[in-house]
Design a protein around this motif. Structure first.
Motif, PDB file in Angstrom:
ATOM      1  N   LYS A 144      51.281  66.760  27.328  1.00 47.56           N
ATOM      2  CA  LYS A 144      51.834  67.678  26.330  1.00 47.56           C
ATOM      3  C   LYS A 144      52.795  68.658  26.994  1.00 47.56           C
ATOM      4  O   LYS A 144      52.795  68.816  28.208  1.00 47.56           O
ATOM      5  CB  LYS A 144      50.715  68.470  25.641  1.00 47.56           C
ATOM      6  CG  LYS A 144      49.902  67.667  24.647  1.00 47.56           C
ATOM      7  CD  LYS A 144      48.978  68.592  23.866  1.00 47.56           C
ATOM      8  CE  LYS A 144      48.212  67.832  22.789  1.00 47.56           C
ATOM      9  NZ  LYS A 144      47.344  68.742  21.996  1.00 47.56           N
ATOM     10  N   THR A 145      53.602  69.312  26.167  1.00 43.96           N
ATOM     11  CA  THR A 145      54.458  70.402  26.663  1.00 43.96           C
ATOM     12  C   THR A 145      54.052  71.691  25.950  1.00 43.96           C
ATOM     13  O   THR A 145      53.348  71.659  24.933  1.00 43.96           O
ATOM     14  CB  THR A 145      55.947  70.135  26.393  1.00 43.96           C
ATOM     15  OG1 THR A 145      56.173  70.180  24.973  1.00 43.96           O
ATOM     16  CG2 THR A 145      56.377  68.782  26.942  1.00 43.96           C
ATOM     17  N   LEU A 146      54.513  72.818  26.479  1.00 39.33           N
ATOM     18  CA  LEU A 146      54.176  74.108  25.878  1.00 39.33           C
ATOM     19  C   LEU A 146      54.881  74.321  24.545  1.00 39.33           C
ATOM     20  O   LEU A 146      54.622  75.302  23.849  1.00 39.33           O
ATOM     21  CB  LEU A 146      54.557  75.249  26.841  1.00 39.33           C
ATOM     22  CG  LEU A 146      53.706  75.315  28.122  1.00 39.33           C
ATOM     23  CD1 LEU A 146      54.300  76.313  29.095  1.00 39.33           C
ATOM     24  CD2 LEU A 146      52.271  75.713  27.787  1.00 39.33           C
ATOM     25  N   ALA A 147      55.791  73.404  24.185  1.00 39.44           N
ATOM     26  CA  ALA A 147      56.478  73.528  22.894  1.00 39.44           C
ATOM     27  C   ALA A 147      55.569  73.111  21.743  1.00 39.44           C
ATOM     28  O   ALA A 147      55.761  73.563  20.613  1.00 39.44           O
ATOM     29  CB  ALA A 147      57.736  72.680  22.887  1.00 39.44           C
ATOM     30  N   PHE A 148      54.577  72.260  22.008  1.00 41.60           N
ATOM     31  CA  PHE A 148      53.636  71.781  21.003  1.00 41.60           C
ATOM     32  C   PHE A 148      54.361  71.233  19.773  1.00 41.60           C
ATOM     33  O   PHE A 148      53.974  71.468  18.635  1.00 41.60           O
ATOM     34  CB  PHE A 148      52.663  72.892  20.573  1.00 41.60           C
ATOM     35  CG  PHE A 148      51.899  73.482  21.718  1.00 41.60           C
ATOM     36  CD1 PHE A 148      51.061  72.699  22.507  1.00 41.60           C
ATOM     37  CD2 PHE A 148      52.032  74.826  22.031  1.00 41.60           C
ATOM     38  CE1 PHE A 148      50.363  73.247  23.577  1.00 41.60           C
ATOM     39  CE2 PHE A 148      51.339  75.380  23.090  1.00 41.60           C
ATOM     40  CZ  PHE A 148      50.514  74.581  23.876  1.00 41.60           C
ATOM     41  N   GLY A 149      55.477  70.536  20.019  1.00 37.62           N
ATOM     42  CA  GLY A 149      56.211  69.885  18.946  1.00 37.62           C
ATOM     43  C   GLY A 149      57.166  70.767  18.173  1.00 37.62           C
ATOM     44  O   GLY A 149      57.852  70.293  17.275  1.00 37.62           O
ATOM     45  N   SER A 188      47.338  75.120  22.361  1.00 38.48           N
ATOM     46  CA  SER A 188      48.023  75.390  21.092  1.00 38.48           C
ATOM     47  C   SER A 188      48.733  76.733  21.175  1.00 38.48           C
ATOM     48  O   SER A 188      48.541  77.497  22.129  1.00 38.48           O
ATOM     49  CB  SER A 188      47.016  75.418  19.933  1.00 38.48           C
ATOM     50  OG  SER A 188      46.137  76.521  20.094  1.00 38.48           O
ATOM     51  N   LYS A 189      49.504  76.995  20.139  1.00 41.72           N
ATOM     52  CA  LYS A 189      50.204  78.275  20.063  1.00 41.72           C
ATOM     53  C   LYS A 189      49.197  79.423  19.974  1.00 41.72           C
ATOM     54  O   LYS A 189      49.413  80.506  20.529  1.00 41.72           O
ATOM     55  CB  LYS A 189      51.120  78.253  18.835  1.00 41.72           C
ATOM     56  CG  LYS A 189      52.088  79.401  18.745  1.00 41.72           C
ATOM     57  CD  LYS A 189      53.149  79.162  17.691  1.00 41.72           C
ATOM     58  CE  LYS A 189      52.580  79.224  16.291  1.00 41.72           C
ATOM     59  NZ  LYS A 189      53.623  79.208  15.251  1.00 41.72           N
ATOM     60  N   GLY A 190      48.074  79.188  19.297  1.00 40.98           N
ATOM     61  CA  GLY A 190      47.038  80.217  19.167  1.00 40.98           C
ATOM     62  C   GLY A 190      46.438  80.599  20.514  1.00 40.98           C
ATOM     63  O   GLY A 190      46.101  81.769  20.740  1.00 40.98           O
ATOM     64  N   ASP A 191      46.300  79.608  21.412  1.00 42.64           N
ATOM     65  CA  ASP A 191      45.758  79.904  22.746  1.00 42.64           C
ATOM     66  C   ASP A 191      46.686  80.853  23.511  1.00 42.64           C
ATOM     67  O   ASP A 191      46.231  81.752  24.226  1.00 42.64           O
ATOM     68  CB  ASP A 191      45.582  78.612  23.551  1.00 42.64           C
ATOM     69  CG  ASP A 191      44.470  77.734  22.999  1.00 42.64           C
ATOM     70  OD1 ASP A 191      43.703  78.240  22.156  1.00 42.64           O
ATOM     71  OD2 ASP A 191      44.375  76.563  23.404  1.00 42.64           O
ATOM     72  N   ILE A 192      48.008  80.639  23.350  1.00 44.15           N
ATOM     73  CA  ILE A 192      48.977  81.513  24.029  1.00 44.15           C
ATOM     74  C   ILE A 192      48.855  82.933  23.488  1.00 44.15           C
ATOM     75  O   ILE A 192      48.816  83.911  24.250  1.00 44.15           O
ATOM     76  CB  ILE A 192      50.417  80.988  23.839  1.00 44.15           C
ATOM     77  CG1 ILE A 192      50.572  79.600  24.475  1.00 44.15           C
ATOM     78  CG2 ILE A 192      51.430  81.960  24.443  1.00 44.15           C
ATOM     79  CD1 ILE A 192      51.941  78.975  24.262  1.00 44.15           C
ATOM     80  N   GLU A 193      48.746  83.071  22.154  1.00 43.80           N
ATOM     81  CA  GLU A 193      48.618  84.403  21.548  1.00 43.80           C
ATOM     82  C   GLU A 193      47.356  85.097  22.028  1.00 43.80           C
ATOM     83  O   GLU A 193      47.375  86.289  22.358  1.00 43.80           O
ATOM     84  CB  GLU A 193      48.587  84.277  20.016  1.00 43.80           C
ATOM     85  CG  GLU A 193      49.929  83.914  19.402  1.00 43.80           C
ATOM     86  CD  GLU A 193      49.870  83.895  17.885  1.00 43.80           C
ATOM     87  OE1 GLU A 193      48.937  84.507  17.308  1.00 43.80           O
ATOM     88  OE2 GLU A 193      50.736  83.264  17.268  1.00 43.80           O
ATOM     89  N   THR A 194      46.252  84.355  22.087  1.00 45.62           N
ATOM     90  CA  THR A 194      44.980  84.956  22.536  1.00 45.62           C
ATOM     91  C   THR A 194      45.099  85.468  23.961  1.00 45.62           C
ATOM     92  O   THR A 194      44.632  86.574  24.284  1.00 45.62           O
ATOM     93  CB  THR A 194      43.857  83.905  22.450  1.00 45.62           C
ATOM     94  OG1 THR A 194      43.780  83.404  21.111  1.00 45.62           O
ATOM     95  CG2 THR A 194      42.520  84.520  22.838  1.00 45.62           C
ATOM     96  N   THR A 195      45.726  84.695  24.826  1.00 45.64           N
ATOM     97  CA  THR A 195      45.882  85.111  26.223  1.00 45.64           C
ATOM     98  C   THR A 195      46.780  86.336  26.336  1.00 45.64           C
ATOM     99  O   THR A 195      46.496  87.260  27.106  1.00 45.64           O
ATOM    100  CB  THR A 195      46.475  83.955  27.051  1.00 45.64           C
ATOM    101  OG1 THR A 195      45.663  82.788  26.883  1.00 45.64           O
ATOM    102  CG2 THR A 195      46.532  84.331  28.527  1.00 45.64           C
TER     103      THR A 195
END
Length: 745
Positions: A601-606, A657-664
């Motif tokens: 996967k990439t950090l773009a998540f599609g 996922s994008k949510g994981d980035i926000e949580t961090t």
């Protein structure tokens, strides 16, 4: 002026009912009185702008250009007056009409020229300096000729009257120099820097303006000359002249002067220009005015070895007419020297010549900004011990504490004076006269932003000067005065000339007490976007949430937690390099969080990667060697951590996922400062953003929902492959001008 013409007998005023309703005859007396009072104080302001010392220093080029710029059109004016007297001005007194027409065709409007030069950024170029010096000489000569014309236009038939008027006028000027000026000098000396100017001094000065105007009107010259002479003899040093300008310019320029334009327009009846002869005379007057001024200036400029394009630009610049021309024409009409038809023709000539100046000069002469190529255009570099140069911009005092604390955090400890800061105060060029006066003070080095101001004149730069003296950082204050639509040119050109590795820009929003973000305006937003597009080096946008509080933090007390979210790519590498430099400061704790996507996967998540770009054509290009460069810098970070484990910490986060980035990211919301790349190859964290220049992560970090305490710097690394339209053309053999000496820390 256009409004006055439309309201006057040329258009709506053709209806007697409209004219009697809007401008009854009783009101015209009041209108003319207010207009003339405004005109007196405007001429006083014009005199304040003219510094006789600069005229004394006028070089031979400017003097020759000024003389030819008066002589040739004046001679053509004589020929024009003969034609007009034979057709539409029969029976007028020949000598005074001849002088009036000569002055009308030969005058150059100094205030209008200064404004045009400032808008075109030519004020401190060679062309601008020559034009301003020549216009100043031209202005003085034109007023002397106008005094002669007024003296000759008296109703008395005695030939001794004009001689008496000129002698009395000379006596008045001598009285002003030797009696009034010493009083003005005393008041200026008793108004020291940093203290308010006494109201009694301002009242005395304004009373003197009116008294001198009355004196010259009584003599028989014109009331305007008295006001103009007081402005000329006013001491230009110190704050006194500046305070006077600030006190009266808004009232004069905003209310009283437009009344004069309307008054002039009401006297102008374009309908009087009818028939082939009248229109042919209009073309003749315009042709003679332009031909005489332009050809006379160009020929003498070429003789003085001025390049052809510059000579042509000078010709069109010296052809500027404007308000001063209208003053001359109105005096001529009041003195019955110009009839309605001749007045209308000359007014249209003045409007036409002023309208064509700016577009023609822009087409003929747009000087290419040149500079020598330089090496260090990014913070990330192979030689970390080389000097880091940063151009830090600010709009107001609210930006200064955070900016100084950011500079203190950036200074490192490896070598003394390794950090050189150019602190640039961004000032909008307004329509006020004082704005031009400020630009006049700019240092003549070809760029309108270096100010040779005395200590204490600009309160904005005192903090930077004091910080530079107390620290090992070399701080050089600067000022950019320009329209916000093109101030980015000054910023980028300055950065190139000073060999900056990074430009720091203030975010166009500031944080309110309740934590929400309030915009300064769309113009400031556009400034940042244009700098990002044209910058010759890396750029950082500073979102200020009070780094270190509202005051400067002492070096010994500085203690900041700085976080760098690392996703990969050039911008993130630049942010990490900046963070590593900051970590050299003993009061900084740096935490680097590397975001890693699961295998495959990439950090773009599609997600599309172009959603938050400021440029619609911008596409995030993932370089083939991005991974290698990221790994190389990460290895450098690991080796640095082993030697500085107490000041640098790092961790890797696997995000699915994008949510994981926000949580961090929410975990670091209580840090002091966050450094993030502008356009990493990552999924945008906000669906819509009104700040696309901050990129997919910066847009989220700058929102109030993320934090109200963590300041943010969004960094774009300089990429030579995208630098397609540079504002400075690099030439290997170009010799940069030496920088002025600055006191060592």
């Amino acid at each position: 002026m256009q409004g006055g013409i439309l309201l006057g007998p040329s258009a709506f005023g053709r209806s007697e009912k409209f004219l009697n309703t809007v401008f009854p005859k009783k009101s015209l007396t009041v209108l003319d009185t207010l207009a003339n009072v405004g005109l007196l104080f405007f001429l006083f302001l014009v005199g304040l702008e003219l510094d006789m010392r600069s005229i004394k220093r006028t070089g031979y080029k400017a003097l020759c250009i000024a003389i030819s710029g008066i002589t040739v059109p004046f001679v053509l004016g004589i020929g024009t007056s003969v034609v007009l007297r034979a057709t539409i001005s029969k029976g007028v007194e020949p000598v005074s009409f001849l002088v009036f027409m000569g002055v009308a065709l030969s005058i150059t409007a100094f205030p209008v020229l200064a404004r045009i030069l400032a808008e075109l950024k030519l004020l401190t170029t060679d062309v601008g300096r020559i034009a301003m010096s020549a216009a100043a000489v031209n202005d003085i000569a034109a007023w002397i000729l106008l005094a002669l014309a007024i003296a000759l236009s008296g109703t008395d038939s005695s030939p001794l009257i004009p001689l008496w008027v000129l002698l009395s006028g000379t006596a008045f000027i001598l009285f002003a120099i030797f009696a009034i000026r010493p009083l003005l000098v005393i008041m200026a000396r008793r108004s020291p820097e940093g203290e308010p100017v006494k109201e009694i001094y301002i009242c005395i000065t304004l009373t003197l303006v009116l008294a001198c105007s009355f004196a010259t009107d009584t003599i028989g010259i014109h009331a305007l000359f008295g006001a103009f002479v007081v402005g000329i003899i006013m001491p230009k040093d110190g704050p006194f002249a500046g305070v006077l300008t600030e006190k009266i310019e808004d009232l004069v320029s905003g209310i009283l002067l437009p009344l004069y334009f309307v008054s002039s327009g009401l006297k102008t009846n374009v309908a009087t220009i009818s028939g082939g002869v009248s229109w042919a005379l209009l073309v003749l007057v315009i042709f003679n005015a332009c031909f005489g001024k332009i050809i006379g200036t160009v020929i003498v400029s070429l003789v003085c070895k001025v390049p052809f394009r510059e000579a042509l630009a000078l010709g069109f610049l010296m052809n500027t007419k404007g308000l001063v021309e209208l003053i001359v024409l109105n005096i001529g009409k009041d003195r019955k020297v110009l009839n309605d038809q001749a007045f209308a023709i000359c007014v249209l000539m003045a409007l036409f010549t002023t309208f064509i100046t700016t577009p023609i000069v822009m087409a003929v002469y747009k000087p290419a900004r040149r500079g020598a190529p330089y090496k260090h255009k990014t913070i990330q570099r192979k030689d970390p011990d080389s000097e880091l140069r940063v151009l830090a911009c600010f709009h107001s005092t609210r930006n200064i504490p955070t900016l100084i604390n950011l500079i203190e955090s950036s200074r490192g400890t490896r070598k003394r004076a390794r950090l050189c800061i150019y602190a640039m105060h961004l000032m909008e060029l307004s329509e006020r006269s004082s704005a031009i006066t400020m630009v006049h003070k700019a240092r003549y080095n070809g760029l309108p932003f270096w100010n040779k101001k005395q200590d204490g004149e600009d309160q904005m730069v005192i903090a930077f000067q004091a910080y530079g003296k107390l620290s090992s950082v070399n701080v050089r204050p600067m000022t950019a005065i320009s329209h916000l639509s093109n101030i980015h040119e000054d910023i980028c050109t300055s950065a190139h000339q000073k060999r900056a590795a990074m430009i720091i820009l203030p975010f166009h929003k500031h944080q309110r007490v309740d934590g929400s973000m309030e915009s300064f305006g769309h113009a400031f937003h556009q400034v940042n976007e244009l700098v990002l597009s044209h910058a010759p080096c890396s750029v950082g946008i500073l979102v200020d949430r009070g780094l270190g509080g509202t005051s400067q933090v002492q070096a010994s007390d500085l203690s900041f937690r700085i976080v760098v979210p690392f996703f990969g790519g050039g911008d993130d590498r630049e942010a990490l390099s900046y963070g590593l430099r900051m970590a050299e400061h003993p009061g900084i704790l740096l935490t680097v969080i590397k975001f890693v996507a699961p295998p495959g996967k990439t950090l773009a998540f599609g997600a599309k990667l172009v959603g938050v770009s400021s440029n619609k054509d911008y596409k995030v290009v993932i370089e083939q060697d991005n991974k290698e460069k990221d790994d190389e810098l990460w290895s450098e970070l690991l080796s640095t951590c082993s030697n500085h484990a107490d000041s640098i910490k790092y961790e890797e986060r696997l995000v699915d996922s994008k949510g994981d980035i926000e949580t961090t990211l929410k975990e670091i919301s209580n840090s002091n400062l966050i450094l993030v790349g502008r356009m990493p190859a990552v999924s945008p964290l906000v669906s819509k953003s009104d700040c696309p220049e901050l990129g997919p992560i910066g847009s989220y970090l700058a929102s109030s929902q993320f934090s109200t305490t963590a300041s943010l710097v969004v960094i774009q690394q300089y990429n030579p492959s995208t630098d397609i339209h540079p504002l400075v053309m690099e030439e290997a053999d170009y010799q940069d001008q030496p920088e002025p000496d600055t006191p060592k820390a």
